[in-house]
Design a protein around this motif. Structure first.
Motif, PDB file in Angstrom:
ATOM      1  N   ILE A  63      50.199  46.114  18.206  1.00 31.47           N
ATOM      2  CA  ILE A  63      49.958  46.070  19.650  1.00 31.47           C
ATOM      3  C   ILE A  63      48.501  45.755  19.961  1.00 31.47           C
ATOM      4  O   ILE A  63      47.583  46.333  19.370  1.00 31.47           O
ATOM      5  CB  ILE A  63      50.350  47.406  20.308  1.00 31.47           C
ATOM      6  CG1 ILE A  63      51.854  47.646  20.170  1.00 31.47           C
ATOM      7  CG2 ILE A  63      49.939  47.431  21.781  1.00 31.47           C
ATOM      8  CD1 ILE A  63      52.306  49.007  20.677  1.00 31.47           C
ATOM      9  N   PHE A  64      48.294  44.845  20.892  1.00 25.61           N
ATOM     10  CA  PHE A  64      46.985  44.569  21.484  1.00 25.61           C
ATOM     11  C   PHE A  64      47.108  44.828  22.981  1.00 25.61           C
ATOM     12  O   PHE A  64      47.826  44.107  23.682  1.00 25.61           O
ATOM     13  CB  PHE A  64      46.556  43.116  21.223  1.00 25.61           C
ATOM     14  CG  PHE A  64      45.271  42.737  21.893  1.00 25.61           C
ATOM     15  CD1 PHE A  64      44.054  43.199  21.405  1.00 25.61           C
ATOM     16  CD2 PHE A  64      45.257  41.913  23.016  1.00 25.61           C
ATOM     17  CE1 PHE A  64      42.858  42.855  22.021  1.00 25.61           C
ATOM     18  CE2 PHE A  64      44.069  41.562  23.634  1.00 25.61           C
ATOM     19  CZ  PHE A  64      42.861  42.027  23.136  1.00 25.61           C
ATOM     20  N   SER A  65      46.429  45.856  23.470  1.00 26.61           N
ATOM     21  CA  SER A  65      46.595  46.249  24.880  1.00 26.61           C
ATOM     22  C   SER A  65      45.288  46.208  25.665  1.00 26.61           C
ATOM     23  O   SER A  65      45.225  46.723  26.786  1.00 26.61           O
ATOM     24  CB  SER A  65      47.197  47.655  24.963  1.00 26.61           C
ATOM     25  OG  SER A  65      46.351  48.600  24.349  1.00 26.61           O
ATOM     26  N   ASN A  75      38.132  39.533  26.971  1.00 23.51           N
ATOM     27  CA  ASN A  75      39.484  39.938  26.574  1.00 23.51           C
ATOM     28  C   ASN A  75      40.071  38.965  25.562  1.00 23.51           C
ATOM     29  O   ASN A  75      40.633  39.359  24.539  1.00 23.51           O
ATOM     30  CB  ASN A  75      40.415  39.960  27.786  1.00 23.51           C
ATOM     31  CG  ASN A  75      40.306  41.194  28.644  1.00 23.51           C
ATOM     32  OD1 ASN A  75      40.710  41.169  29.788  1.00 23.51           O
ATOM     33  ND2 ASN A  75      39.773  42.286  28.127  1.00 23.51           N
ATOM     34  N   VAL A  76      39.957  37.688  25.888  1.00 23.59           N
ATOM     35  CA  VAL A  76      40.556  36.658  25.044  1.00 23.59           C
ATOM     36  C   VAL A  76      39.911  36.634  23.663  1.00 23.59           C
ATOM     37  O   VAL A  76      40.604  36.587  22.635  1.00 23.59           O
ATOM     38  CB  VAL A  76      40.448  35.277  25.719  1.00 23.59           C
ATOM     39  CG1 VAL A  76      40.923  34.181  24.757  1.00 23.59           C
ATOM     40  CG2 VAL A  76      41.269  35.236  27.000  1.00 23.59           C
ATOM     41  N   VAL A  80      41.794  37.121  20.120  1.00 19.12           N
ATOM     42  CA  VAL A  80      41.805  36.140  19.018  1.00 19.12           C
ATOM     43  C   VAL A  80      41.441  36.823  17.703  1.00 19.12           C
ATOM     44  O   VAL A  80      42.091  36.605  16.673  1.00 19.12           O
ATOM     45  CB  VAL A  80      40.835  34.975  19.325  1.00 19.12           C
ATOM     46  CG1 VAL A  80      40.675  34.078  18.099  1.00 19.12           C
ATOM     47  CG2 VAL A  80      41.336  34.160  20.510  1.00 19.12           C
ATOM     48  N   GLU A  81      40.430  37.670  17.746  1.00 16.48           N
ATOM     49  CA  GLU A  81      40.025  38.400  16.540  1.00 16.48           C
ATOM     50  C   GLU A  81      41.131  39.353  16.075  1.00 16.48           C
ATOM     51  O   GLU A  81      41.430  39.451  14.875  1.00 16.48           O
ATOM     52  CB  GLU A  81      38.740  39.184  16.799  1.00 16.48           C
ATOM     53  CG  GLU A  81      37.510  38.309  17.008  1.00 16.48           C
ATOM     54  CD  GLU A  81      36.260  39.122  17.294  1.00 16.48           C
ATOM     55  OE1 GLU A  81      36.333  40.373  17.225  1.00 16.48           O
ATOM     56  OE2 GLU A  81      35.208  38.519  17.581  1.00 16.48           O
ATOM     57  N   ALA A  82      41.739  40.057  17.026  1.00 15.21           N
ATOM     58  CA  ALA A  82      42.794  41.002  16.674  1.00 15.21           C
ATOM     59  C   ALA A  82      44.011  40.288  16.095  1.00 15.21           C
ATOM     60  O   ALA A  82      44.628  40.774  15.132  1.00 15.21           O
ATOM     61  CB  ALA A  82      43.191  41.812  17.908  1.00 15.21           C
ATOM     62  N   ALA A 105      46.031  31.997  25.968  1.00 15.55           N
ATOM     63  CA  ALA A 105      44.682  31.649  25.509  1.00 15.55           C
ATOM     64  C   ALA A 105      44.485  32.007  24.040  1.00 15.55           C
ATOM     65  O   ALA A 105      43.901  31.231  23.273  1.00 15.55           O
ATOM     66  CB  ALA A 105      43.645  32.365  26.377  1.00 15.55           C
ATOM     67  N   ILE A 106      44.995  33.165  23.642  1.00 12.01           N
ATOM     68  CA  ILE A 106      44.894  33.573  22.234  1.00 12.01           C
ATOM     69  C   ILE A 106      45.632  32.573  21.347  1.00 12.01           C
ATOM     70  O   ILE A 106      45.122  32.132  20.302  1.00 12.01           O
ATOM     71  CB  ILE A 106      45.466  34.987  22.028  1.00 12.01           C
ATOM     72  CG1 ILE A 106      44.594  36.029  22.738  1.00 12.01           C
ATOM     73  CG2 ILE A 106      45.580  35.317  20.530  1.00 12.01           C
ATOM     74  CD1 ILE A 106      45.238  37.408  22.811  1.00 12.01           C
ATOM     75  N   GLY A 107      46.844  32.213  21.759  1.00 14.57           N
ATOM     76  CA  GLY A 107      47.656  31.297  20.958  1.00 14.57           C
ATOM     77  C   GLY A 107      47.054  29.916  20.839  1.00 14.57           C
ATOM     78  O   GLY A 107      47.091  29.288  19.769  1.00 14.57           O
ATOM     79  N   ILE A 108      46.481  29.426  21.930  1.00 10.65           N
ATOM     80  CA  ILE A 108      45.849  28.096  21.915  1.00 10.65           C
ATOM     81  C   ILE A 108      44.610  28.092  21.030  1.00 10.65           C
ATOM     82  O   ILE A 108      44.417  27.193  20.196  1.00 10.65           O
ATOM     83  CB  ILE A 108      45.494  27.659  23.356  1.00 10.65           C
ATOM     84  CG1 ILE A 108      46.744  27.179  24.093  1.00 10.65           C
ATOM     85  CG2 ILE A 108      44.423  26.567  23.363  1.00 10.65           C
ATOM     86  CD1 ILE A 108      47.309  25.852  23.607  1.00 10.65           C
TER      87      ILE A 108
END
Length: 384
Positions: A63-65, A75-76, A80-82, A105-108
């Protein structure tokens, strides 16, 4: 004239639709989920309704919350790091637009690391690879982020909302399960529902609209007019909740492909600078901007009046437009939306900065009536 339409490859609808998760995860040969959600959805047990499905199927997850209501560049980057540290191979986004936008954004960035500064994604970014697979489960009936090619991230340094448009970010699967929306507070049901109405109305009158998009937006307006008040006042009404869940998705199908207008252009800086919830900002602005835009889109306003069931055959186009604007304003008032920016702490001295940002917003050029900073400033003053 060439028109483009991009939608999810697969979408599911209906109460309990989350139960399809294991079969879809298996179909895509995915192994571990990176769950992007927010703390409130964990606290109130909404995310748990989805996580139990994963647990029953023995699908591991992390989980990333750390996601804000108006998600930020910070946040983004943390996400990305997580994700990189998690060992996951797909993102399961549970939430409203904030969670799903952050997931996009994380996925891209994960698959296009040259955009790791995040701010370079603003506008139409030339990414080359599709996002990490995203399965999106919305918990609000508003943003339609699960079906759009857009996401919005706040650049906290420059106090602006970046609207990012990228066909590579669309979730692989959307699961629109109204049961995840039953515990949504009354105020959020109202504001997110009016956000969906704003999408439908702006998407109908935007410069890029055409027959296919019109078809979806008219249906969305009709359904929102039918279901929003009931969903707000009777949160466990299954028909109304599911109606709103589907309606906001339908609105998103179209506006994602044709654009929006100055309501969103003016709402974005209210969120970026003053952290005003996006749905509240849109709902407050919508009737005034509709009134301003009416001369440029009278035929469409007749359609809006018909969809909202306030049209009569003896009306002129101008009278139909007035009826449409009145219907939207009265709905907003009945749902408890503030009617003045001053109620939200905005001062006249703030308006020039807001107008400058709104004039530069990526949504503003789609408005059917031309605007500039001076016109936008006067529009802000009308709702102060």
């Amino acid at each position: 004239m060439i028109n483009r339409f991009i939608l999810n490859e697969v979408s599911y609808f209906g109460p309990g639709a989350r139960e399809v998760l294991p079969q879809e995860i298996a179909r895509l040969s995915l192994k571990k989920a990176f769950v992007a959600t927010d703390k409130d959805l964990i606290k109130y047990g909404v995310a748990d309704k989805v996580l139990k499905v994963l647990e029953a199927a023995h699908i591991p997850y992390e989980i990333f919350s750390e996601i804000k209501p108006n998600p930020t560049v910070t946040n983004v980057k943390a996400g990305v790091e997580a994700y990189a540290a998690s060992g996951a191979d797909f993102i399961l986004a549970i939430g409203g637009g904030s969670s799903i936008d952050t997931a996009k954004a994380i996925g891209i960035i994960t698959n296009n690391p040259e955009f790791s500064d995040v701010v370079s994604l603003e506008g139409v970014a030339p990414t080359k690879k599709k996002s990490v697979p995203i399965i999106a489960l919305p918990t609000t009936a508003g943003t339609a982020a699960e079906v759009t090619i857009n996401y919005v991230i706040t650049d906290e340094v420059n106090e602006k909302k970046m609207v990012c448009v990228d066909p590579n970010d669309i979730p692989a699967i959307a699961i629109v399960d109204a049961e995840l929306m039953y515990t949504l507070p009354k105020s959020l049901t109202a504001s997110t529902g009016l956000d969906a109405l704003t999408h439908a109305i702006e998407g109908l009158i935007t410069k890029g609209a055409w027959e296919m998009s019109d078809m979806f937006e008219i249906k969305a307006i009709e359904m929102i007019a039918r279901y929003l008040e009931t969903a707000t006042n009777e949160p466990n009404n299954a028909e109304a909740r599911n109606g709103m869940a589907v309606a906001q998705y339908i609105a998103g199908m179209a506006f994602s492909n044709v654009g929006l207008g100055v309501v969103h252009g003016m709402a974005h800086p209210l969120g970026a600078i003053f952290d005003i919830p996006h749905g509240v900002a849109n709902a407050l602005l919508l009737p005034t901007i509709m009134e301003f835009n009416a001369p440029a889109a009278l035929d469409k306003y007749v359609l809006i009046a018909k969809a909202m069931n306030v049209y009569s055959c003896d009306m002129t186009k101008e009278q139909a437009a007035e009826a449409a604007v009145k219907a939207v304003k009265e709905l907003s008032i009945r749902l408890g939306i503030p009617q003045h920016l001053s109620e939200l702490g905005i001062k006249e001295s703030d308006l020039d900065k807001l107008a400058e940002s709104a004039a530069a917003d990526v949504c503003t050029p789609g408005n059917p009536r031309e605007v500039n900073k001076e016109i936008i400033l006067e529009l802000y003053k009308k709702v102060l």
